[in-house]
Design a protein around this motif. Structure first.
Motif, PDB file in Angstrom:
ATOM      1  N   CYS A 138      12.107 -30.835 120.902  1.00 30.47           N
ATOM      2  CA  CYS A 138      12.897 -29.625 121.195  1.00 30.47           C
ATOM      3  C   CYS A 138      13.355 -29.340 119.777  1.00 30.47           C
ATOM      4  O   CYS A 138      12.887 -29.550 118.619  1.00 30.47           O
ATOM      5  N   THR A 139      14.136 -27.927 119.865  1.00 33.46           N
ATOM      6  CA  THR A 139      14.529 -27.308 118.606  1.00 33.46           C
ATOM      7  C   THR A 139      15.494 -28.417 117.657  1.00 33.46           C
ATOM      8  O   THR A 139      16.248 -28.855 118.403  1.00 33.46           O
ATOM      9  N   VAL A 140      15.068 -28.413 116.428  1.00 36.80           N
ATOM     10  CA  VAL A 140      15.828 -29.275 115.759  1.00 36.80           C
ATOM     11  C   VAL A 140      16.799 -28.488 114.756  1.00 36.80           C
ATOM     12  O   VAL A 140      16.487 -27.724 114.032  1.00 36.80           O
ATOM     13  N   GLU A 141      18.136 -28.862 114.848  1.00 39.74           N
ATOM     14  CA  GLU A 141      19.087 -28.404 113.855  1.00 39.74           C
ATOM     15  C   GLU A 141      19.249 -29.133 112.822  1.00 39.74           C
ATOM     16  O   GLU A 141      19.906 -28.317 111.608  1.00 39.74           O
TER      17      GLU A 141
ATOM     18  N   ALA B 209      10.963 -26.485 116.045  1.00 40.91           N
ATOM     19  CA  ALA B 209      10.756 -27.905 116.655  1.00 40.91           C
ATOM     20  C   ALA B 209      10.018 -28.821 115.709  1.00 40.91           C
ATOM     21  O   ALA B 209       9.515 -29.613 115.915  1.00 40.91           O
ATOM     22  N   THR B 210      10.185 -28.407 114.319  1.00 42.80           N
ATOM     23  CA  THR B 210       9.428 -29.272 113.464  1.00 42.80           C
ATOM     24  C   THR B 210      10.248 -29.840 112.305  1.00 42.80           C
ATOM     25  O   THR B 210      11.062 -29.173 111.786  1.00 42.80           O
TER      26      THR B 210
ATOM     27  N   GLY C 218      18.234 -34.401 114.906  1.00 37.83           N
ATOM     28  CA  GLY C 218      18.955 -34.107 115.978  1.00 37.83           C
ATOM     29  C   GLY C 218      18.818 -32.593 116.224  1.00 37.83           C
ATOM     30  O   GLY C 218      18.668 -31.764 115.510  1.00 37.83           O
ATOM     31  N   GLY C 219      18.918 -32.454 117.724  1.00 35.24           N
ATOM     32  CA  GLY C 219      18.723 -30.691 118.138  1.00 35.24           C
ATOM     33  C   GLY C 219      19.421 -30.278 119.412  1.00 35.24           C
ATOM     34  O   GLY C 219      20.356 -31.036 119.701  1.00 35.24           O
ATOM     35  N   GLU C 220      19.004 -29.655 120.110  1.00 34.62           N
ATOM     36  CA  GLU C 220      19.735 -29.026 120.941  1.00 34.62           C
ATOM     37  C   GLU C 220      20.156 -29.725 122.240  1.00 34.62           C
ATOM     38  O   GLU C 220      21.084 -29.761 123.054  1.00 34.62           O
TER      39      GLU C 220
END
Length: 289
Positions: free
Chosen positions: A228-231, A208-209, A246-248
């Motif tokens: 949140c978790t970042v993709e 998430a970083t 952007g993330g989940e």
């Protein structure tokens, strides 16, 4: 009271299965272009500003995990689950080269001078192909410590950058020796790593970083904790002082001020991956550096 401005995304239809990667070309005399990778095995090329479909590259027999365009947007490359990396004529859609691998190809990148193609994947091997002499023996860089997730070139093609799917950190390789010379430490596996267009910063996403690293001295410049978790994360290319991620459970963690920066971020939406790239123009921003 002023009404809150809402950015409406432009949805680019076409893929029949989830989109897993996307790449913007540099600005050329003909504008800039967008290429998307999908599990439907057919990368698509679009106008980078309008999202209009230009063409589809047909020839892979498995999911395509990675795509890129060269500096002039004249050639495209793709890495696939069919154990090949292909180079395409971006004007005609014809296959120029097909390079066989022994396992899934997860990442590919053209060198800055467009002469070389770098690939990586499940085999834990970084391979360099000379596109001017495709029949010549390829060059293999020293074995990666894990399955390769991302690859990139930097320092005028003298340094390679890679991350792994199953361990943290970004590894920097010296092209001449083929050895790791530096590791940027992260707690989680790096899902996104890019070099800014001016070559000054490396932007990474892990867990998430979102982190920004000095590309010359490799020190950590800034680190942001996201909700949140970042993709995926990307630094605004024109001024380099804002970022988007952007993330989940979100399309974007931040907004970008300039309308010249059009962004797509691949992510999971609940239990479903998006099948249509979305391009957004936004007027909201956050300082990055």
């Amino acid at each position: 009271m002023d009404k809150k401005k809402i950015a409406v995304p432009l949805v680019c239809h076409g893929h029949s299965r989830p989109v897993v990667d996307l790449f913007y070309s540099p600005v050329t005399l003909d504008g800039f272009f967008l290429i998307s990778a999908s599990k439907d095995s057919s990368p698509m090329l679009r106008n980078g500003e309008t999202g209009d479909w230009i063409g589809t590259f047909e020839g892979h027999k498995g999911a395509v995990w990675s795509v890129c365009l060269d500096t002039n947007a004249l050639r495209a490359a793709s890495g696939s689950a069919d154990f090949t990396a292909k180079v395409w004529n971006a004007l005609t859609g014809d296959i120029l080269h097909s390079f066989e691998h022994k396992h899934i190809v997860r990442a590919c990148a053209f060198s800055e001078d467009t002469r070389l193609l770098l690939t990586g994947g499940i085999e834990k091997v970084l391979r360099i192909y000379d596109l001017n002499h495709p029949e010549a023996p390829l060059r293999e860089v020293d074995k990666s410590p894990g399955s390769v997730r991302t690859v990139s070139w930097m320092h005028s093609d003298q340094t390679l950058l890679s991350s792994c799917t199953d361990m943290g950190g970004v590894r920097l390789w010296d092209v001449r020796s083929g050895k790791i010379v530096q590791t940027l430490e992260t707690k989680s596996p790096v899902t996104s790593a890019e070099v800014s267009q001016d070559g000054r910063y490396i932007t990474t996403a892990d867990g998430a970083t979102v982190k920004f690293w000095d590309a010359g001295h490799f020190g950590l410049v800034k680190s942001y904790n996201m909700p949140c978790t970042v993709e995926s994360a990307s630094l605004e290319p024109k001024y380099g002082n804002k970022f988007i991620a952007g993330g989940e459970d979100m399309w974007h963690a931040t907004r970008v001020i300039t309308v010249l920066y059009i962004v797509y971020v691949s992510h999971q939406e609940g239990n479903h991956m998006p099948q249509d790239p979305r391009m957004e123009l936004s007027e909201y921003g956050r300082q990055a550096l």
